[in-house]
Design a protein around this motif. Structure first.
Motif, PDB file in Angstrom:
ATOM      1  N   THR A 299       2.125  36.747  -3.186  1.00  0.00           N
ATOM      2  CA  THR A 299       1.744  35.366  -2.936  1.00  0.00           C
ATOM      3  C   THR A 299       2.135  34.540  -4.159  1.00  0.00           C
ATOM      4  O   THR A 299       2.659  35.078  -5.146  1.00  0.00           O
ATOM      5  CB  THR A 299       0.229  35.232  -2.686  1.00  0.00           C
ATOM      6  N   ASP A 300       1.843  33.239  -4.105  1.00  0.00           N
ATOM      7  CA  ASP A 300       2.168  32.404  -5.261  1.00  0.00           C
ATOM      8  C   ASP A 300       1.253  32.663  -6.450  1.00  0.00           C
ATOM      9  O   ASP A 300       1.413  32.060  -7.510  1.00  0.00           O
ATOM     10  CB  ASP A 300       2.165  30.921  -4.884  1.00  0.00           C
ATOM     11  N   ALA A 301       0.280  33.602  -6.288  1.00  0.00           N
ATOM     12  CA  ALA A 301      -0.566  34.015  -7.410  1.00  0.00           C
ATOM     13  C   ALA A 301      -0.058  35.289  -8.070  1.00  0.00           C
ATOM     14  O   ALA A 301      -0.581  35.693  -9.108  1.00  0.00           O
ATOM     15  CB  ALA A 301      -1.999  34.224  -6.948  1.00  0.00           C
ATOM     16  N   GLY A 302       0.932  35.959  -7.462  1.00  0.00           N
ATOM     17  CA  GLY A 302       1.465  37.179  -8.049  1.00  0.00           C
ATOM     18  C   GLY A 302       1.773  38.237  -7.009  1.00  0.00           C
ATOM     19  O   GLY A 302       1.839  37.960  -5.802  1.00  0.00           O
ATOM     20  N   VAL A 303       1.930  39.452  -7.491  1.00  0.00           N
ATOM     21  CA  VAL A 303       2.276  40.600  -6.641  1.00  0.00           C
ATOM     22  C   VAL A 303       1.250  41.694  -6.879  1.00  0.00           C
ATOM     23  O   VAL A 303       0.796  41.903  -8.018  1.00  0.00           O
ATOM     24  CB  VAL A 303       3.699  41.117  -6.959  1.00  0.00           C
ATOM     25  N   THR A 304       0.879  42.406  -5.829  1.00  0.00           N
ATOM     26  CA  THR A 304      -0.088  43.493  -5.972  1.00  0.00           C
ATOM     27  C   THR A 304       0.216  44.595  -4.971  1.00  0.00           C
ATOM     28  O   THR A 304       1.025  44.440  -4.050  1.00  0.00           O
ATOM     29  CB  THR A 304      -1.527  42.985  -5.769  1.00  0.00           C
ATOM     30  N   PHE A 332     -17.536  53.625   6.597  1.00  0.00           N
ATOM     31  CA  PHE A 332     -17.498  53.246   5.186  1.00  0.00           C
ATOM     32  C   PHE A 332     -16.040  52.910   4.856  1.00  0.00           C
ATOM     33  O   PHE A 332     -15.152  53.748   5.013  1.00  0.00           O
ATOM     34  CB  PHE A 332     -17.993  54.369   4.285  1.00  0.00           C
ATOM     35  N   ARG A 333     -15.794  51.683   4.429  1.00  0.00           N
ATOM     36  CA  ARG A 333     -14.428  51.227   4.146  1.00  0.00           C
ATOM     37  C   ARG A 333     -14.354  50.770   2.699  1.00  0.00           C
ATOM     38  O   ARG A 333     -15.233  50.047   2.210  1.00  0.00           O
ATOM     39  CB  ARG A 333     -14.050  50.072   5.090  1.00  0.00           C
ATOM     40  N   TRP A 334     -13.281  51.195   2.029  1.00  0.00           N
ATOM     41  CA  TRP A 334     -13.076  50.784   0.644  1.00  0.00           C
ATOM     42  C   TRP A 334     -11.605  50.507   0.415  1.00  0.00           C
ATOM     43  O   TRP A 334     -10.735  51.238   0.908  1.00  0.00           O
ATOM     44  CB  TRP A 334     -13.560  51.852  -0.326  1.00  0.00           C
ATOM     45  N   GLU A 335     -11.326  49.432  -0.314  1.00  0.00           N
ATOM     46  CA  GLU A 335      -9.948  49.034  -0.608  1.00  0.00           C
ATOM     47  C   GLU A 335      -9.822  48.758  -2.094  1.00  0.00           C
ATOM     48  O   GLU A 335     -10.710  48.149  -2.703  1.00  0.00           O
ATOM     49  CB  GLU A 335      -9.571  47.796   0.201  1.00  0.00           C
ATOM     50  N   TYR A 336      -8.723  49.194  -2.635  1.00  0.00           N
ATOM     51  CA  TYR A 336      -8.445  48.943  -4.055  1.00  0.00           C
ATOM     52  C   TYR A 336      -7.068  48.298  -4.191  1.00  0.00           C
ATOM     53  O   TYR A 336      -6.090  48.766  -3.596  1.00  0.00           O
ATOM     54  CB  TYR A 336      -8.468  50.233  -4.864  1.00  0.00           C
ATOM     55  N   SER A 337      -7.000  47.213  -4.966  1.00  0.00           N
ATOM     56  CA  SER A 337      -5.740  46.539  -5.261  1.00  0.00           C
ATOM     57  C   SER A 337      -5.605  46.391  -6.763  1.00  0.00           C
ATOM     58  O   SER A 337      -6.577  46.110  -7.468  1.00  0.00           O
ATOM     59  CB  SER A 337      -5.687  45.153  -4.609  1.00  0.00           C
ATOM     60  N   TYR A 338      -4.375  46.575  -7.230  1.00  0.00           N
ATOM     61  CA  TYR A 338      -4.096  46.389  -8.650  1.00  0.00           C
ATOM     62  C   TYR A 338      -3.634  44.954  -8.876  1.00  0.00           C
ATOM     63  O   TYR A 338      -2.728  44.473  -8.193  1.00  0.00           O
ATOM     64  CB  TYR A 338      -3.012  47.360  -9.115  1.00  0.00           C
ATOM     65  N   ASN A 339      -4.272  44.272  -9.797  1.00  0.00           N
ATOM     66  CA  ASN A 339      -3.874  42.910 -10.152  1.00  0.00           C
ATOM     67  C   ASN A 339      -3.819  42.782 -11.672  1.00  0.00           C
ATOM     68  O   ASN A 339      -4.753  43.193 -12.370  1.00  0.00           O
ATOM     69  CB  ASN A 339      -4.868  41.874  -9.611  1.00  0.00           C
TER      70      ASN A 339
END
Length: 374
Positions: A299-304, A332-339
């Motif tokens: 997005t215009d905020a960056g890449v992840t 049970f749902r879990w999401e991880y993103s690197y920013n």
């Protein structure tokens, strides 16, 4: 004469179950709002079963209970959030849309009093890795919540959040109100699904959330739109802080179920939670009751990039009576993103699965694959 009476008793004991007896037996096994539409050579069984993520497992469970108890063909009509989804023919798992007669039968017989009062144990986990002075930061709460049906398709969900550990942010460790909302789900026309929520959500958001999805459950394609207006809120012991509803998001997506390995590709684009505009690509693999996914976003905020997973928690039902049930969460749902800096393509969880995650479980091709038919 005595032998004749013995034969009559044996025949009666071996006679097929009536529609009422089927409903009673399934209810004892944990099924709720069981309604049986009896036709000349078919029994159409409406039910809701909240312990399993996938309707296949609830249909399989019901089939094992009734396999020798009826001479008629069985058609399952599983419900989600007090709404029937469609027809699955027992033995083939073929999917058919709801007919007008089935909708009328449901409206006439739907019973909100046929639900148990569920208490659900659900972990709430957030993490950040790699911070120099504290490389493993986590926030872990245990949520005990419940869902009460107020009207057809309409529920109130609320509960309490009990902090266990927090070295991620400044929130204290006092028990607090869990994310609480009024939620409405419906399928007004076959293949068209709507869900609306108003209240507080995870990721410290409150406001309004609306979802629409066109999802023919016998097709590889589906399309959706999510939008909402939310604000930030914060709860500590004895204090509450909130900001204006100023975060508008609108994201459209399309999904395609690939031809192998229960893989689904999803492309999303629009304006995300913090106003950044861009796109995200997900690749999701379904393993029975477990989903594992990878994603990248720009997005215009960056890449992840990152990963997610979802599964039912063990042990499921802990305690059950005619009116009460204590169980672990069906998802049970879990999401991880690197920013590196700003959040990119961020969303929030509602406290119940989003439409795409729900309907992916009901797709005919997935249901058949679990039974080795695809």
């Amino acid at each position: 004469m005595k032998k004749i009476w013995i034969k009559i008793v044996l025949l009666l004991s071996l006679s097929p179950l009536t529609a009422q007896e089927i409903g009673q037996n399934l209810f004892k096994a944990g099924f709720e709002n069981v309604q049986v539409l009896e036709e000349a050579d078919t029994l159409k069984v409406f039910f809701e079963y909240r312990e399993f993520r996938s309707p296949y497992h609830s249909m399989r469970y019901a089939g094992l209970m009734l396999q020798d108890e009826t001479e008629k063909a069985l058609v399952w009509i599983p419900m989600h959030h007090n709404r029937p989804i469609g027809n699955y023919v027992a033995g083939s798992d073929r999917f058919f849309q709801l007919s007008q007669a089935e909708r009328e039968f449901y409206r006439s017989n739907n019973s909100l009093s046929s639900y148990r009062f569920h208490f659900r144990i659900n972990p709430d986990f957030s993490a950040r890795f790699g911070y120099y002075s504290d490389p493993f930061q986590i926030k872990f709460n245990v949520v005990l919540d419940s869902r009460i049906y107020l009207a057809p398709g309409l529920s109130l969900q609320t509960g309490i959040s009990i902090p266990v550990r927090n070295n991620l942010d400044a929130q204290d460790t006092s028990p607090r109100l869990a994310p609480s909302m009024i939620h409405y789900f419906t399928q007004p026309v076959n293949s068209h699904f709507l869900a609306a929520s108003i209240g507080s959500f995870y990721y410290d958001r409150y406001g309004f959330d609306l979802q629409y999805r066109y999802a023919p459950l016998d097709s590889r394609w589906s399309f959706g739109l999510e939008t909402g207006l939310t604000g930030f809120y914060w709860m500590n012991a004895g204090s509450f802080y909130s900001e204006e509803l100023d975060a508008f998001h609108a994201v459209a997506d399309m999904e395609y179920r690939l031809l192998f390995e229960n893989l689904t590709g999803k492309f999303s684009a629009g304006q995300f939670l913090f106003g950044d505009k861009g796109a995200r690509v997900d690749l999701i693999r379904q393993y029975g009751t477990v989903d594992i996914g990878l994603h990248v976003a720009a997005t215009d905020a960056g890449v992840t990039g990152g990963f997610q997973f979802a599964f039912s928690l063990w042990p499921g039902t802990i305690f059950r009576t005619k009116k009460l049930e204590l169980r672990t969460s069906e998802e049970f749902r879990w999401e991880y993103s690197y920013n590196n800096e700003d959040p990119v393509a961020r969303s929030y969880r509602l406290g119940m699965p989003r439409l795409d995650d729900v309907l992916r479980q009901y797709n005919e091709l997935f249901v058949q694959s679990l039974d080795g038919r695809h």
